[in-house]
Scaffold this motif. Structure first.
Motif, PDB file in Angstrom:
ATOM      1  N   ILE A   1       0.745  -1.107  -0.009  1.00 43.31           N
ATOM      2  CA  ILE A   1       0.104  -0.025  -0.082  1.00 43.31           C
ATOM      3  C   ILE A   1       1.066   1.233  -0.024  1.00 43.31           C
ATOM      4  O   ILE A   1       0.559   2.250  -0.561  1.00 43.31           O
TER       5      ILE A   1
ATOM      6  N   GLN B   1     -12.018   3.118   7.977  1.00 46.25           N
ATOM      7  CA  GLN B   1     -11.132   3.709   6.638  1.00 46.25           C
ATOM      8  C   GLN B   1     -10.681   2.764   5.699  1.00 46.25           C
ATOM      9  O   GLN B   1     -10.924   3.008   4.485  1.00 46.25           O
ATOM     10  N   ASP B   2     -10.142   1.741   6.258  1.00 51.28           N
ATOM     11  CA  ASP B   2      -9.116   1.058   5.303  1.00 51.28           C
ATOM     12  C   ASP B   2      -9.803  -0.454   4.885  1.00 51.28           C
ATOM     13  O   ASP B   2      -8.987  -1.213   4.277  1.00 51.28           O
TER      14      ASP B   2
ATOM     15  N   THR C   1     -21.444   1.143   1.737  1.00 53.29           N
ATOM     16  CA  THR C   1     -22.662   1.188   0.851  1.00 53.29           C
ATOM     17  C   THR C   1     -23.001  -0.091   0.228  1.00 53.29           C
ATOM     18  O   THR C   1     -23.852  -0.492  -0.521  1.00 53.29           O
TER      19      THR C   1
ATOM     20  N   ASN D   1     -22.574  -5.093 -12.551  1.00 51.01           N
ATOM     21  CA  ASN D   1     -23.170  -6.156 -11.540  1.00 51.01           C
ATOM     22  C   ASN D   1     -22.622  -7.230 -11.666  1.00 51.01           C
ATOM     23  O   ASN D   1     -22.847  -7.985 -10.585  1.00 51.01           O
TER      24      ASN D   1
ATOM     25  N   TYR E   1     -17.157  -4.967 -10.044  1.00 49.37           N
ATOM     26  CA  TYR E   1     -16.984  -4.713  -8.751  1.00 49.37           C
ATOM     27  C   TYR E   1     -15.840  -3.980  -8.080  1.00 49.37           C
ATOM     28  O   TYR E   1     -16.173  -3.042  -7.104  1.00 49.37           O
ATOM     29  N   ASP E   2     -14.820  -3.912  -9.030  1.00 47.19           N
ATOM     30  CA  ASP E   2     -13.793  -2.825  -8.402  1.00 47.19           C
ATOM     31  C   ASP E   2     -14.248  -1.347  -8.399  1.00 47.19           C
ATOM     32  O   ASP E   2     -14.295  -0.405  -7.673  1.00 47.19           O
TER      33      ASP E   2
ATOM     34  N   VAL F   1     -17.558  -0.523  -8.235  1.00 48.59           N
ATOM     35  CA  VAL F   1     -18.574  -0.400  -6.985  1.00 48.59           C
ATOM     36  C   VAL F   1     -17.571  -0.112  -5.617  1.00 48.59           C
ATOM     37  O   VAL F   1     -18.208   0.841  -4.969  1.00 48.59           O
ATOM     38  N   ALA F   2     -16.544  -0.900  -5.446  1.00 49.58           N
ATOM     39  CA  ALA F   2     -16.011  -0.866  -4.303  1.00 49.58           C
ATOM     40  C   ALA F   2     -15.326   0.508  -4.101  1.00 49.58           C
ATOM     41  O   ALA F   2     -15.407   1.277  -3.146  1.00 49.58           O
TER      42      ALA F   2
ATOM     43  N   ALA G   1     -17.766   3.027  -2.998  1.00 43.37           N
ATOM     44  CA  ALA G   1     -18.096   2.806  -1.692  1.00 43.37           C
ATOM     45  C   ALA G   1     -17.249   3.097  -0.817  1.00 43.37           C
ATOM     46  O   ALA G   1     -17.381   3.901   0.354  1.00 43.37           O
ATOM     47  N   ASN G   2     -15.807   2.894  -0.902  1.00 44.90           N
ATOM     48  CA  ASN G   2     -14.667   3.461  -0.069  1.00 44.90           C
ATOM     49  C   ASN G   2     -13.482   3.304  -0.806  1.00 44.90           C
ATOM     50  O   ASN G   2     -12.915   2.227  -0.795  1.00 44.90           O
TER      51      ASN G   2
ATOM     52  N   ARG H   1     -10.195   4.229  -0.224  1.00 40.80           N
ATOM     53  CA  ARG H   1      -9.274   4.076   0.581  1.00 40.80           C
ATOM     54  C   ARG H   1      -9.286   2.438   0.756  1.00 40.80           C
ATOM     55  O   ARG H   1      -8.027   2.151   0.745  1.00 40.80           O
ATOM     56  N   ALA H   2     -10.385   2.000   1.162  1.00 39.36           N
ATOM     57  CA  ALA H   2     -10.258   0.514   1.681  1.00 39.36           C
ATOM     58  C   ALA H   2     -10.146  -0.331   0.359  1.00 39.36           C
ATOM     59  O   ALA H   2      -9.629  -1.164   0.318  1.00 39.36           O
ATOM     60  N   SER H   3     -10.496   0.274  -0.780  1.00 42.20           N
ATOM     61  CA  SER H   3     -10.369  -0.609  -1.937  1.00 42.20           C
ATOM     62  C   SER H   3      -9.007  -0.469  -2.322  1.00 42.20           C
ATOM     63  O   SER H   3      -8.386  -1.617  -2.937  1.00 42.20           O
ATOM     64  N   ARG H   4      -8.346   0.549  -2.148  1.00 39.98           N
ATOM     65  CA  ARG H   4      -6.933   0.725  -2.518  1.00 39.98           C
ATOM     66  C   ARG H   4      -6.287  -0.176  -1.469  1.00 39.98           C
ATOM     67  O   ARG H   4      -5.073  -0.796  -1.999  1.00 39.98           O
ATOM     68  N   VAL H   5      -6.426  -0.529  -0.297  1.00 38.02           N
ATOM     69  CA  VAL H   5      -5.798  -1.135   0.696  1.00 38.02           C
ATOM     70  C   VAL H   5      -5.871  -2.759   0.171  1.00 38.02           C
ATOM     71  O   VAL H   5      -5.051  -3.488   0.475  1.00 38.02           O
ATOM     72  N   PHE H   6      -6.989  -3.034  -0.535  1.00 38.77           N
ATOM     73  CA  PHE H   6      -7.267  -4.421  -0.781  1.00 38.77           C
ATOM     74  C   PHE H   6      -7.008  -4.427  -2.216  1.00 38.77           C
ATOM     75  O   PHE H   6      -7.701  -5.403  -2.939  1.00 38.77           O
TER      76      PHE H   6
ATOM     77  N   ILE I   1      -7.137  -2.700  -5.217  1.00 36.44           N
ATOM     78  CA  ILE I   1      -7.844  -2.130  -6.641  1.00 36.44           C
ATOM     79  C   ILE I   1      -7.147  -0.717  -6.788  1.00 36.44           C
ATOM     80  O   ILE I   1      -6.942  -0.044  -5.828  1.00 36.44           O
TER      81      ILE I   1
END
Lengths: 516, 347
Positions: free
Chosen positions: A318, A355-356, A361, B218, B224-225, B227-228, B231-232, B234-239, B241
């Motif tokens: 990250i 956050q992470d 949604t 959908n 999925y990437d 939509v994620a 949705a968030n 930062r979290a998508s980047r951490v996982f 995307i």
């Protein structure tokens, strides 16, 4: 004066919507006592104290101060009644000095000129009297957590409170700072004040309190004087009959049986001279070297903000690795993207789950596959297989006891503890040779902590490696095979199981000592 | 078995929970404007029956509605696709115009080609030009982190000057009284689905685009990437995307959809480039996207409803002398009430 009743809360009930957070709770506080308020997460400790401090309006119940009924509608009322509270998260203005922070909102002598000499002198006197050593003229942003907490306590004492409420005060402190806090509290109660000490840590409450009350599920369980209380009694009161304390991991002193202590030989993760820098190029992690072997849980202790997150994020791709080497199974991971690392079998439980790690949604099932959306069985010939995804989600919801009406429910409707279970389910359900877990038990009740610990040990038994970054020393000392202590981005020392010493780790956490 | 029943019950309840606030919002908006109509002295019932039923009374009304529907649907998608990734494309108007310019340019320059070649080239030009117009703000966002709301809006203004230049300088039609180009080659015109009243086949492309977008978002990992990320991020980047690429692509796809609608306006409706062909489709598209709350399944239905209102509003103005602006008020109030229902539900 001693042992007269200072404060009494009677029949307090508070509900949020359909959830009853407190039900008919009574609390009696004597003068000159430290009263430990114990309970797991969600037991209602903080809610009860927020009612007392005027932050929540109770549905029912009365508060008596020195046997006189009082109405507390706001924190202002509470302070004028002599009740002060130190929250878990400090409310301080970083660019102000200690004095300025403390006098903020009080009546000043020299208001037009803002000449604070007199106030500063008083703060100096108070800090010496209670052993809350702090320099009144230093800027708050430059102070470490332990000192900032003293500022917060001085704030209350300066306003002349008789009752001081401390909400989980030891969370971010080193063991030494905890000791010194306890000494200050002693001085305060000897001068006639009363202290309510909210915590979920048994050992602390036993070492400092005069009396202890236990809450569970928003109800009173027991109130005991210190000398009648024992760890066993309190645990039973906290967790009810559902948990076998004798077999519990959370409460085990000696740790684990010999079988669980076996560590493999082959290193899984090798890190050599790791450097991580911020945008300005200043180092956040400096020259870190370690190896994590198969069947090993490698712990990193430290006060929050000393580079733990940066270390974890650099290993997860990250943040870029600015220097040094890192490899998994002899494949270098420097410069790899997070997606590639996830595919290699590295998984992550981030510290800041909202956050992470969390898609508010999106629905629960979508949250459970984040990061794995391109892997079997969720992905099939270019399309997502929603049947497989929902089937897997329903299994995880059952296995990890996630409270939700359906896998299609928007994740925003989950409570904090359930969000954490989603993070755990995601990390533990995908096979991974290396798990990076940062404060994985934050916000969980004892039953769920138990579950996390057993999952971590299960991984270990299966031969997989874990990097566990945690601020809970008890947790680290229980689970880890080795513990490194990180201070200002550098390892101050690595201890093997058998030489774990809470106070030595504490000294390393505050940078006083290094260990080679 | 019982689990499936509860899942089904859950779905039905969720659908009802979604639909009821919409119906209430529509009823409330019509009621509010109805009171005003009555106070000013218009015949409320006749006005509303004109607004709601003009589209369904005559074949002509229905075709008019479908012709309106195409650009509204595509504009709404051009707004909603980037919204799925959490980005706001307010440049659908400019992307439509530049897409139309591209389509017209190809249609005029290669006017001799047969339909088999020219029509796909015209459509493709619209898509590419529209996508290119969105790619500029998208790249500025990707490279420098410049807010896409500002840049997409500003690109609209540039496009106004561009169409003016093309329609008055390069391919001006000297016989027209309004800035207009000469017609495109006959091979670039959309074939008619229905000859009388004339309905071109652009609607087939628009509906296909809506279906493809829905299925992609959908049913695929890429969706999925997206939509994620919305949705968030930062979290998508951490996982794992690459969220900045998601921002970039979603804006370009939005621009391509708007560009397609520009090509359909040129090749299907006008057969030439006309200044002002963008109408107020951008604002209506944003309203549709927001009313649908970004739900790609709802967008086609909401867009159709708004198309009905729009056609009804023109008819009402013609037959009853009630200004069309009243229907804008109804639309605005529906949106307001739909958004309000979120607040009410949270209480």
């Amino acid at each position: 004066m001693k042992n007269s009743t200072m404060l009494e809360m009677k029949g307090v009930r508070k509900s949020f919507g359909t959830v009853v957070a407190l039900d008919d709770v009574n609390l009696q506080l004597k003068s000159s006592e430290i009263h430990g308020l114990l309970g797991g997460n969600g037991a209602g400790k903080t809610t009860l104290m927020n009612v007392l401090y005027g932050l929540y309006k109770p549905d029912r119940g009365e508060i008596y101060l020195r046997e006189k009924k009082v109405e507390i509608q706001s924190p202002k009322d509470a302070i004028s009644c002599g009740i002060g509270m130190v929250h878990q998260h400090f409310l301080q203005i970083d660019s102000y000095t200690v004095t300025e922070n403390i006098v903020l909102g009080t009546r000043l002598k020299n208001r037009p000129t803002l000449d604070l000499d007199q106030e500063e002198q008083r703060i100096q006197d108070l800090s010496e009297r209670f052993g809350l050593e702090v320099s009144p003229s230093s800027l708050v942003e430059e102070l470490p957590m332990g000192i900032r907490q003293r500022v917060e306590i001085l704030k209350a004492v300066y306003r002349g409170v008789d009752v001081l409420i401390l909400d989980e005060p030891t969370t971010n402190l080193t063991p030494q700072e905890v000791e010194s806090l306890f000494q200050s509290l002693r001085v305060m109660v000897e001068e006639g004040m009363s202290v309510v000490f909210i915590t979920h840590k048994l050992r602390e409450v036993l070492s400092v309190s005069d009396r202890i009350s236990v809450l569970r599920d928003g109800r009173n369980v027991i109130t005991l004087p210190r000398d009648e209380a024992s760890e066993e009694v309190l645990v039973r009161a906290m967790v009810g009959e559902g948990l076998d304390v004798g077999k519990s991991l959370v409460f085990s002193d000696t740790g684990l049986d010999q079988e669980a202590l076996q560590v493999g030989q082959e290193p899984v993760l090798r890190v050599e001279g790791l450097q991580v820098v911020n945008e300005e190029g200043n180092p956040l992690v400096k020259d870190c070297s370690f190896q994590i072997r198969e069947k090993e849980i490698f712990g990193v202790a430290g006060v929050a903000g000393n580079g733990q997150q940066e270390l974890a994020e650099s290993l997860m791709g990250i943040r870029p690795i600015a220097g040094g080497q890192a490899s998994i199974d002899d494949t270098s991971i420097v410069g790899l993207e997070t997606r590639e690392l996830l595919e290699m079998g590295v998984t992550y439980i981030p510290e800041d789950r909202l956050q992470d790690g969390f898609l508010p949604t999106a629905n629960v099932a979508q949250n459970l596959i984040l990061g794995y959306q391109r892997q079997e069985p969720y992905h099939n010939r270019g399309f997502l297989d929603w049947n497989a995804i929902f089937r897997a989600a329903r299994e995880l919801i059952t296995e990890y006891n996630i409270m939700t009406p359906s896998a299609k429910e928007p994740a925003a409707n989950l409570s904090g503890g359930n969000i954490q279970r989603v993070m755990l389910a995601r990390a533990f359900s995908h096979p991974a040779k290396l798990l990076v877990a940062h404060n994985p038990t934050r916000g969980l009740d004892i039953g769920s902590m138990e579950f996390v610990y057993s999952k971590l040990l299960e991984r270990k038994e299966q031969g997989m490696a874990t990097l566990l970054l945690s601020e809970d020393l008890d947790e680290l000392m229980l689970l880890c095979d080795r513990i490194a202590t990180i201070y200002r981005g550098q390892f101050a020392g690595v201890l093997e199981r058998g030489e774990f010493d809470k106070y030595q780790i504490g000294r390393m956490m505050s940078g006083v000592e290094t260990h080679e | 078995m019982s689990e499936q029943t509860t899942e089904l019950g859950h779905s039905i309840k969720a659908l009802a929970d979604t639909l009821i606030p919409y119906i209430l919002a529509v009823v409330a908006a019509f009621a509010a404007v109805g009171i005003f109509f009555a106070a000013v002295g218009f015949d409320v019932l006749q006005a509303y029956s004109t607004i709601l039923f003009t589209s369904f009374r005559t074949p002509n009304g229905f075709v008019q509605t479908l012709l309106k529907y195409v650009p509204l649907l595509l504009q709404a998608l051009a707004f909603t696709v980037p919204l799925t990734a959490g980005k706001f494309n307010i440049g659908g108007e400019g992307q439509l115009i530049v897409g139309a310019i591209g389509a017209a340019a190809v249609g005029i320059m290669f006017s001799g080609l047969p339909m088999l070649l020219l029509l796909p080239m015209v459509i493709l030009a619209g898509i590419v030009f529209g996508g290119f117009w969105a790619a500029i703000p998208a790249w500025l966002l990707y490279r420098f982190g410049i807010n896409e709301i500002l840049t997409t809006v500003m690109m609209n203004f540039i496009s106004f000057s561009l169409i003016d230049y093309v329609a008055t300088e390069i391919w001006r039609d000297p016989t027209a009284g309004h800035p207009t180009t000469v017609p495109i080659g006959a091979g670039g015109e959309f074939p008619l689905l229905v000859a009388k009243p004339p309905l071109n086949s652009g609607i087939v492309l628009a509906l296909a685009a809506a279906v493809i977008v829905y299925v992609y978002v959908n049913r695929t990992p890429g969706g999925y990437d997206l939509v994620a990320t919305g949705a968030n991020a930062r979290a998508s980047r951490v996982f794992g995307i690459n969220v900045r690429v998601m921002f970039l692509l979603s804006l370009i796809v939005g621009g391509a959809l708007a560009g397609l609608s520009g090509a359909i306006e040129v090749a299907g409706v006008h057969h030439r480039l006309i200044e002002g062909l963008q109408s107020n489709f951008l604002l209506l598209g944003i309203i549709i996207g927001l009313m649908a709350r970004g739900n790609l399944l709802a967008v086609p239905f909401v867009a159709f409803f708004i198309a009905v209102l729009e056609v009804g509003a023109s008819a009402m103005q013609r037959t009853m002398m009630i200004p069309v602006e009243f229907v804008f008020i109804v639309e605005a109030l529906i949106l307001l009430f739909v958004l309000l229902s979120d607040v009410v539900r949270r209480r």
